[in-house]
Every structure is written in structure tokens, then in C-alpha cells.
Design a protein around this motif. Structure first.
Motif, PDB file in Angstrom:
ATOM      1  N   ALA A  19     -32.737 -57.687  29.471  1.00 10.38           N
ATOM      2  CA  ALA A  19     -31.624 -58.398  28.844  1.00 10.38           C
ATOM      3  C   ALA A  19     -30.849 -57.405  27.991  1.00 10.38           C
ATOM      4  CB  ALA A  19     -32.139 -59.542  27.975  1.00 10.38           C
ATOM      5  N   ASN A  20     -29.587 -57.648  27.823  1.00  6.31           N
ATOM      6  CA  ASN A  20     -28.779 -56.816  26.934  1.00  6.31           C
ATOM      7  C   ASN A  20     -29.079 -57.184  25.490  1.00  6.31           C
ATOM      8  OD1 ASN A  20     -27.464 -55.470  29.039  1.00  6.31           O
ATOM      9  ND2 ASN A  20     -26.023 -57.144  29.267  1.00  6.31           N
ATOM     10  N   ASP A  21     -28.960 -56.243  24.600  1.00  7.94           N
ATOM     11  CA  ASP A  21     -29.185 -56.464  23.172  1.00  7.94           C
ATOM     12  C   ASP A  21     -28.161 -57.476  22.667  1.00  7.94           C
ATOM     13  OD1 ASP A  21     -29.505 -56.377  20.443  1.00  7.94           O
ATOM     14  OD2 ASP A  21     -29.335 -54.206  20.278  1.00  7.94           O
ATOM     15  N   PRO A  22     -28.606 -58.678  22.210  1.00  3.66           N
ATOM     16  CA  PRO A  22     -27.652 -59.716  21.805  1.00  3.66           C
ATOM     17  C   PRO A  22     -27.150 -59.587  20.361  1.00  3.66           C
ATOM     18  CG  PRO A  22     -29.859 -60.561  21.647  1.00  3.66           C
ATOM     19  CD  PRO A  22     -29.977 -59.155  22.201  1.00  3.66           C
ATOM     20  N   VAL A  23     -27.696 -58.665  19.576  1.00  2.00           N
ATOM     21  CA  VAL A  23     -27.358 -58.580  18.159  1.00  2.00           C
ATOM     22  C   VAL A  23     -26.439 -57.387  17.906  1.00  2.00           C
ATOM     23  CG1 VAL A  23     -28.284 -58.387  15.822  1.00  2.00           C
ATOM     24  CG2 VAL A  23     -29.601 -59.579  17.570  1.00  2.00           C
ATOM     25  N   PRO A  24     -25.227 -57.625  17.404  1.00  2.00           N
ATOM     26  CA  PRO A  24     -24.348 -56.493  17.076  1.00  2.00           C
ATOM     27  C   PRO A  24     -24.942 -55.662  15.946  1.00  2.00           C
ATOM     28  CG  PRO A  24     -23.174 -58.600  16.900  1.00  2.00           C
ATOM     29  CD  PRO A  24     -24.607 -58.904  17.145  1.00  2.00           C
ATOM     30  N   GLY A  25     -24.780 -54.359  16.000  1.00  6.33           N
ATOM     31  CA  GLY A  25     -25.322 -53.477  14.975  1.00  6.33           C
ATOM     32  C   GLY A  25     -24.824 -53.798  13.578  1.00  6.33           C
ATOM     33  N   SER A  26     -23.636 -54.346  13.477  1.00  3.24           N
ATOM     34  CA  SER A  26     -23.074 -54.622  12.154  1.00  3.24           C
ATOM     35  C   SER A  26     -23.742 -55.807  11.453  1.00  3.24           C
ATOM     36  CB  SER A  26     -21.574 -54.878  12.262  1.00  3.24           C
ATOM     37  OG  SER A  26     -21.336 -56.019  13.064  1.00  3.24           O
ATOM     38  N   THR A  27     -24.466 -56.662  12.205  1.00  2.44           N
ATOM     39  CA  THR A  27     -25.139 -57.809  11.584  1.00  2.44           C
ATOM     40  C   THR A  27     -26.652 -57.745  11.746  1.00  2.44           C
ATOM     41  OG1 THR A  27     -24.888 -59.148  13.584  1.00  2.44           O
ATOM     42  CG2 THR A  27     -23.154 -59.333  11.904  1.00  2.44           C
ATOM     43  N   LEU A  28     -27.177 -56.627  12.189  1.00  4.54           N
ATOM     44  CA  LEU A  28     -28.614 -56.466  12.388  1.00  4.54           C
ATOM     45  C   LEU A  28     -29.341 -56.377  11.057  1.00  4.54           C
ATOM     46  CD1 LEU A  28     -30.924 -55.940  14.418  1.00  4.54           C
ATOM     47  CD2 LEU A  28     -30.399 -53.512  14.226  1.00  4.54           C
ATOM     48  N   SER A  29     -30.477 -57.048  10.964  1.00  7.29           N
ATOM     49  CA  SER A  29     -31.351 -56.939   9.797  1.00  7.29           C
ATOM     50  C   SER A  29     -32.793 -57.067  10.278  1.00  7.29           C
ATOM     51  CB  SER A  29     -31.037 -58.032   8.762  1.00  7.29           C
ATOM     52  OG  SER A  29     -31.657 -59.241   9.110  1.00  7.29           O
ATOM     53  N   ARG A  66     -29.697 -49.551  15.367  1.00  4.07           N
ATOM     54  CA  ARG A  66     -29.147 -48.788  14.240  1.00  4.07           C
ATOM     55  C   ARG A  66     -27.965 -49.544  13.638  1.00  4.07           C
ATOM     56  NH1 ARG A  66     -31.902 -44.281  14.587  1.00  4.07           N
ATOM     57  NH2 ARG A  66     -32.501 -43.403  16.587  1.00  4.07           N
ATOM     58  N   VAL A  67     -27.928 -49.565  12.326  1.00 10.60           N
ATOM     59  CA  VAL A  67     -26.847 -50.229  11.604  1.00 10.60           C
ATOM     60  C   VAL A  67     -25.983 -49.157  10.966  1.00 10.60           C
ATOM     61  CG1 VAL A  67     -26.283 -51.852   9.767  1.00 10.60           C
ATOM     62  CG2 VAL A  67     -28.384 -52.170  11.100  1.00 10.60           C
ATOM     63  N   GLY A  68     -24.692 -49.205  11.250  1.00 10.02           N
ATOM     64  CA  GLY A  68     -23.752 -48.315  10.570  1.00 10.02           C
ATOM     65  C   GLY A  68     -23.381 -48.967   9.250  1.00 10.02           C
ATOM     66  N   GLN A  69     -22.182 -49.500   9.192  1.00 10.98           N
ATOM     67  CA  GLN A  69     -21.740 -50.253   8.018  1.00 10.98           C
ATOM     68  C   GLN A  69     -22.064 -51.717   8.269  1.00 10.98           C
ATOM     69  OE1 GLN A  69     -20.505 -49.015   5.113  1.00 10.98           O
ATOM     70  NE2 GLN A  69     -20.670 -51.116   4.378  1.00 10.98           N
ATOM     71  N   SER A  70     -22.949 -52.306   7.467  1.00 11.35           N
ATOM     72  CA  SER A  70     -23.373 -53.685   7.638  1.00 11.35           C
ATOM     73  C   SER A  70     -22.251 -54.659   7.278  1.00 11.35           C
ATOM     74  CB  SER A  70     -24.592 -53.980   6.765  1.00 11.35           C
ATOM     75  OG  SER A  70     -24.989 -55.324   6.926  1.00 11.35           O
ATOM     76  N   SER A  74     -23.956 -58.538   1.261  1.00  7.72           N
ATOM     77  CA  SER A  74     -24.215 -57.498   0.259  1.00  7.72           C
ATOM     78  C   SER A  74     -24.195 -56.088   0.836  1.00  7.72           C
ATOM     79  CB  SER A  74     -25.571 -57.753  -0.405  1.00  7.72           C
ATOM     80  OG  SER A  74     -26.588 -57.619   0.574  1.00  7.72           O
ATOM     81  N   GLY A  75     -24.196 -55.959   2.158  1.00  6.09           N
ATOM     82  CA  GLY A  75     -24.197 -54.641   2.782  1.00  6.09           C
ATOM     83  C   GLY A  75     -25.497 -53.886   2.605  1.00  6.09           C
ATOM     84  N   GLU A  76     -26.568 -54.609   2.241  1.00 11.20           N
ATOM     85  CA  GLU A  76     -27.834 -53.947   1.907  1.00 11.20           C
ATOM     86  C   GLU A  76     -28.504 -53.241   3.082  1.00 11.20           C
ATOM     87  OE1 GLU A  76     -30.870 -56.830   0.724  1.00 11.20           O
ATOM     88  OE2 GLU A  76     -29.661 -58.341   1.727  1.00 11.20           O
ATOM     89  N   TYR A  77     -28.129 -53.558   4.325  1.00 11.65           N
ATOM     90  CA  TYR A  77     -28.761 -52.914   5.472  1.00 11.65           C
ATOM     91  C   TYR A  77     -27.901 -51.801   6.063  1.00 11.65           C
ATOM     92  CZ  TYR A  77     -31.925 -56.834   5.089  1.00 11.65           C
ATOM     93  OH  TYR A  77     -32.818 -57.751   4.629  1.00 11.65           O
ATOM     94  N   SER A  78     -26.849 -51.409   5.375  1.00 11.60           N
ATOM     95  CA  SER A  78     -25.999 -50.322   5.865  1.00 11.60           C
ATOM     96  C   SER A  78     -26.824 -49.050   6.044  1.00 11.60           C
ATOM     97  CB  SER A  78     -24.856 -50.061   4.877  1.00 11.60           C
ATOM     98  OG  SER A  78     -23.964 -51.138   4.861  1.00 11.60           O
ATOM     99  N   HIS A  79     -26.553 -48.362   7.140  1.00 13.33           N
ATOM    100  CA  HIS A  79     -27.195 -47.074   7.456  1.00 13.33           C
ATOM    101  C   HIS A  79     -28.714 -47.196   7.523  1.00 13.33           C
ATOM    102  CE1 HIS A  79     -23.180 -45.679   6.759  1.00 13.33           C
ATOM    103  NE2 HIS A  79     -23.225 -46.132   5.518  1.00 13.33           N
TER     104      HIS A  79
END
Length: 97
Positions: A19-29, A66-70, A74-79
Motif C-alpha cells: 500500500a502507498n503511505d497514506p500519511v503526509p509527512g507534514s502531519t506525521l506524528s 520523515r517530517v520536515g516542517q510539521s 504546535s509544530g513539535e514534530y518538525s524535523h
């Protein structure tokens, strides 16, 4: 996947799912790390009269997200990096009435 009867009462199974990864990196936690993309499965089933016994094993190799800019508030998972892998063993019994 496949299932093959070895005898009238004994069967083996195996399979692969992608399956393709369903979660965009920007909202991954780590709480929503549903990033598994490949799964390998195997199993065996035995039937005796009205009773059936099944054992199954599934292996999901470790996936990395990998998360770039969350984009979370709160952006707590950025990078950050999330790694998830899973192994499952299931045993079931069925009795037909």
C-alpha cells in the motif's frame, strides 16, 4: 496471496500486500504512524470434524517516515523521524454448530 490444500484437512497460505503511505509527512506524528507499506504473511489451517485450527504470522518490515516542517498546531514534530515495524502471530479455533 495463495492458499493450497495439502490434504483434505490441511492447508497452507501465504501472501504479500503493498500500500502507498497514506500519511503526509507534514502531519506525521508517533501517535498516527500508519506508514507501513509492505506486509508478508503465512499461515496453516487444520480441520478435524467440525473444528478448525488456524495459525497465521505477518511481518511488516520497518518503515521510516520523515517530517520536515510539521503542519500540526504546535509544530513539535518538525524535523523528526518515525520508524515503525510490526510482527503479528494469531491463533484461532473455530467450531461449527
Amino acid at each position: 496471496g495463495f492458499e493450497r490444500l495439502l490434504t483434505e484437512n490441511l492447508s497452507v497460505r501465504g501472501g504479500y500486500a503493498h500500500a502507498n503511505d497514506p500519511v503526509p509527512g507534514s502531519t506525521l506524528s508517533p501517535l498516527t504512524a500508519a506508514i507501513l507499506t509492505n506486509q508478508f504473511t503465512s499461515g496453516v489451517g487444520y480441520r478435524h470434524g467440525r473444528t478448525r485450527f488456524d495459525v497465521a504470522y505477518a511481518f511488516d518490515p520497518t518503515a521510516t517516515g520523515r517530517v520536515g516542517q510539521s503542519s500540526l498546531l504546535s509544530g513539535e514534530y518538525s524535523h523528526s523521524v518515525v520508524r515503525v515495524g510490526m510482527q503479528t502471530l494469531v491463533m484461532t479455533t473455530e467450531i461449527r454448530f
